[in-house]
Motif scaffolding. Structure first.
Motif, mmCIF file in Angstrom:
data_model
loop_
_atom_site.group_PDB
_atom_site.id
_atom_site.type_symbol
_atom_site.label_atom_id
_atom_site.label_comp_id
_atom_site.label_asym_id
_atom_site.label_seq_id
_atom_site.Cartn_x
_atom_site.Cartn_y
_atom_site.Cartn_z
ATOM 1 N N SER A 345 14.068 7.500 -43.738
ATOM 2 C CA SER A 345 13.353 7.565 -42.546
ATOM 3 C C SER A 345 11.787 8.453 -43.111
ATOM 4 O O SER A 345 11.656 9.082 -43.713
ATOM 5 C CB SER A 345 13.921 8.766 -41.842
ATOM 6 O OG SER A 345 14.341 9.897 -42.302
ATOM 7 N N THR A 396 22.838 3.611 -46.461
ATOM 8 C CA THR A 396 22.095 4.354 -45.354
ATOM 9 C C THR A 396 22.880 5.755 -45.446
ATOM 10 O O THR A 396 24.246 5.355 -44.932
ATOM 11 C CB THR A 396 21.870 3.832 -44.104
ATOM 12 O OG1 THR A 396 21.237 4.750 -43.317
ATOM 13 C CG2 THR A 396 22.979 3.225 -43.603
ATOM 14 N N LEU A 398 23.432 9.241 -42.915
ATOM 15 C CA LEU A 398 22.808 9.829 -42.076
ATOM 16 C C LEU A 398 23.543 11.311 -41.814
ATOM 17 O O LEU A 398 23.357 11.735 -40.765
ATOM 18 C CB LEU A 398 22.966 9.149 -40.790
ATOM 19 C CG LEU A 398 21.967 7.866 -40.611
ATOM 20 C CD1 LEU A 398 21.981 7.015 -39.383
ATOM 21 C CD2 LEU A 398 20.427 8.402 -40.814
ATOM 22 N N GLN A 401 21.575 14.357 -40.639
ATOM 23 C CA GLN A 401 21.256 14.258 -39.174
ATOM 24 C C GLN A 401 22.321 14.652 -38.264
ATOM 25 O O GLN A 401 22.239 14.516 -36.898
ATOM 26 C CB GLN A 401 20.733 12.836 -38.684
ATOM 27 C CG GLN A 401 19.569 12.384 -39.682
ATOM 28 C CD GLN A 401 18.511 13.191 -39.350
ATOM 29 O OE1 GLN A 401 17.982 13.702 -38.254
ATOM 30 N NE2 GLN A 401 17.486 13.406 -40.365
ATOM 31 N N VAL A 403 25.198 12.892 -38.178
ATOM 32 C CA VAL A 403 26.080 11.665 -37.606
ATOM 33 C C VAL A 403 27.228 11.411 -38.465
ATOM 34 O O VAL A 403 27.183 11.665 -39.526
ATOM 35 C CB VAL A 403 25.133 10.382 -37.808
ATOM 36 C CG1 VAL A 403 25.846 9.153 -37.697
ATOM 37 C CG2 VAL A 403 23.976 10.478 -36.843
ATOM 38 N N VAL A 406 28.119 5.649 -39.082
ATOM 39 C CA VAL A 406 27.028 4.903 -38.892
ATOM 40 C C VAL A 406 27.464 3.201 -39.149
ATOM 41 O O VAL A 406 27.927 2.993 -40.354
ATOM 42 C CB VAL A 406 25.886 5.136 -39.855
ATOM 43 C CG1 VAL A 406 26.191 5.471 -41.329
ATOM 44 C CG2 VAL A 406 24.426 4.240 -39.733
ATOM 45 N N GLY A 419 27.386 2.551 -44.927
ATOM 46 C CA GLY A 419 27.174 3.786 -44.359
ATOM 47 C C GLY A 419 27.751 4.884 -44.809
ATOM 48 O O GLY A 419 29.123 4.613 -44.771
ATOM 49 N N GLY A 421 28.397 8.943 -43.117
ATOM 50 C CA GLY A 421 28.270 10.189 -42.361
ATOM 51 C C GLY A 421 28.329 11.573 -42.968
ATOM 52 O O GLY A 421 27.976 11.638 -44.022
ATOM 53 N N ARG A 422 28.320 12.337 -42.119
ATOM 54 C CA ARG A 422 28.300 13.828 -42.630
ATOM 55 C C ARG A 422 29.758 14.385 -43.141
ATOM 56 O O ARG A 422 30.818 13.610 -42.656
ATOM 57 C CB ARG A 422 28.149 14.800 -41.280
ATOM 58 C CG ARG A 422 28.035 16.238 -41.622
ATOM 59 C CD ARG A 422 27.202 16.923 -40.509
ATOM 60 N NE ARG A 422 27.952 16.666 -39.277
ATOM 61 C CZ ARG A 422 28.677 17.641 -38.842
ATOM 62 N NH1 ARG A 422 28.857 18.674 -39.232
ATOM 63 N NH2 ARG A 422 29.201 17.478 -37.550
#
Length: 473
Positions: A345, A396, A398, A401, A403, A406, A419, A421-422
């Motif tokens: 990003s 990706t 995230l 952030q 999330v 994703v 994807g 996530g956390r």
């Protein structure tokens, strides 16, 4: 003559703006050398040369926007060295006379008095004179490499003909500078540099208000307005005419980026039949190994969970090659390696997905270093053309952030997107006992034209299996 054309730096690129030439006609270029700076809807990118040769005529002026595939310059490929010519055969009589002359005894020449040595005036090389004048002759490519490495050409002693500074001199000086304690360097955003050039503002005299003293576009505008604009007037006076600010391209740039992303994602959703899978990965072993590694490593060599996730995604793509490649011309083509696109990003909005090339072969520490460098250059507009094209699969992450899950949209012509996530603590049953363990949700968006759910499941299972043995990554 070969044509150097505007490259396609992504599936969403139809045209590009030539911002700057880094070489001039007659310069020697090598394959992989950055020769031009091109601005796309997403970022400013250094474009590399595709072959070794001599730069010929530059066909496009800086500031010109041209479609992909347009010839930008001509390159004369390096020709093979001249063949060794055979000496012409001498006539037979000349050969006999030469043999007889060699057989004749040689008489010693009479000794002559040695004349006194003449004192010749000292020769001063052009390079030395240039050093004394504080000026070094170097092409734009060398100056660009020196600027990017933080090297001042005037401080180098050239090893080329006539004392000319060469590419090797710059690279050796840059390597030596990395070993030394790095001085504080002024970080300037690409837009701020452009405005400074337009407004004739000395960046060294600008006080940055960004993070860690970074110089932003607003700082350049304030410096261009002068100190009087910042100081309050000592007495009331009628409002002066505001200083005319240059056209602000940031809003247009952000709008163009969103338009490019929207067009690409619309086409991806329309043309690619997606299917989605997800799994929950137990990260206990991976986090334990990570904490132990970081406890015995200096701060600069500590790892983030993202490094383990990226490495597992890359190795799994090598083990399940059906998800690593491209769909084009109605068939799947496997990638020539695992070139992991990493979604980054940008500070001004939008995103890019530069590639970590051959990510499956990098050890975990080198992958972490490469990731930091790639993200930093992506956010400062210093990516290269080879880094924004050629990704075989995209990841990706995230988690930073907040999330947890994703599901991404595939970046065509790729056939899969991963994807993460956390990493969160969740109650779960292990060996019949209930406990709290760190877990991460891994997802896969895949192209149904290239694979089916069974292949996608094998890929996610491989990711899970690899993260259970982090010491082997």
């Amino acid at each position: 003559m070969a044509e150097f054309t505007m490259p396609s730096l992504g599936a969403d690129m139809d045209e590009g703006t030539l911002q700057e030439w880094l070489v001039q006609p007659g310069d020697q270029v090598h394959k992989g050398d950055p020769v031009a700076v091109v601005e796309t809807a997403k970022s400013t990118i250094e474009v590399e040369c595709f072959e070794t040769g001599t730069m010929g005529k530059l066909l496009v002026e800086p500031g010109t926007t041209v479609p992909v595939g347009t010839a930008l310059a001509l390159i004369e490929p390096t020709a093979e060295g001249p063949r060794k010519r055979e000496k012409p055969r001498k006539p037979e009589k000349a050969e006999k006379a030469e043999k007889a002359e060699r057989k004749r005894p040689v008489r010693p020449a009479p000794r002559r008095a040695t004349p006194p040595a003449r004192t010749e005036p000292a020769r001063v090389s052009v390079a030395s004179a240039a050093h004394e004048r504080g000026h070094i002759e170097a092409g734009p490519l060398l100056r660009h490499l020196a600027e990017r490495s933080g090297i001042e050409l005037e401080t180098l002693q050239g090893t080329g003909p006539g004392g000319r500074v060469t590419r090797t001199d710059v690279e050796q000086a840059a390597a030596a500078a990395e070993d030394a304690v790095p001085p504080s360097r002024l970080w300037v955003s690409p837009l701020a540099r452009r405005l400074a050039a337009e407004l004739d503002v000395d960046l060294a005299a600008v006080t940055g208000t960004g993070k860690d003293g970074a110089v932003r576009a607003d700082d350049v505008r304030k410096a261009a307005a002068g100190p009087a604009a910042a100081a309050p007037p000592s007495r009331p006076s009628r409002p002066s005419r505001p200083v005319s600010a240059p056209v602000r391209p940031s809003e247009d740039r952000a709008a163009a980026m969103r338009q490019a992303i929207a067009g690409l994602m619309t086409r991806a959703n329309r043309d690619i039949p997606h299917y989605y899978l997800s799994t929950t990965v137990d990260m206990a072993a991976a986090m334990d190994w990570l904490h132990e590694h970081n406890r015995h490593s200096p701060v600069s060599e500590r790892l983030l969970p993202a490094a383990l996730l990226l490495k597992a995604a890359a190795v799994a793509a090598r083990q399940v090659p059906e998800v690593n490649g491209f769909w084009a011309d109605d068939h799947f083509t496997a990638g020539d390696g695992v070139h992991l696109g990493v979604a980054v990003s940008l500070h001004g909005g939008g995103l890019v997905a530069p590639a970590l090339r051959n990510a499956d072969t990098l050890d975990i520490s080198h992958l972490m270093t490469a990731l930091k460098d790639l993200v930093a250059r992506a956010r400062t507009g210093r990516l290269r053309g080879s880094e924004v094209s050629g990704s075989t699969i995209t990841v990706t992450i995230l988690g930073d952030q907040g999330v947890e899950t994703v599901f991404g949209v595939i970046y065509p012509p790729q056939v899969a997107l991963v994807g993460f996530g956390r990493v969160v603590d969740r109650p779960c049953a292990v060996d019949g006992l209930l406990g709290v363990r760190p877990v991460v949700t891994a997802t896969l968006s895949a192209d149904h034209r290239a694979t089916d759910g069974a292949v996608g499941a094998r890929y996610l299972t491989a990711v899970d299996r690899l993260l259970q043995k982090p010491e082997e990554l």
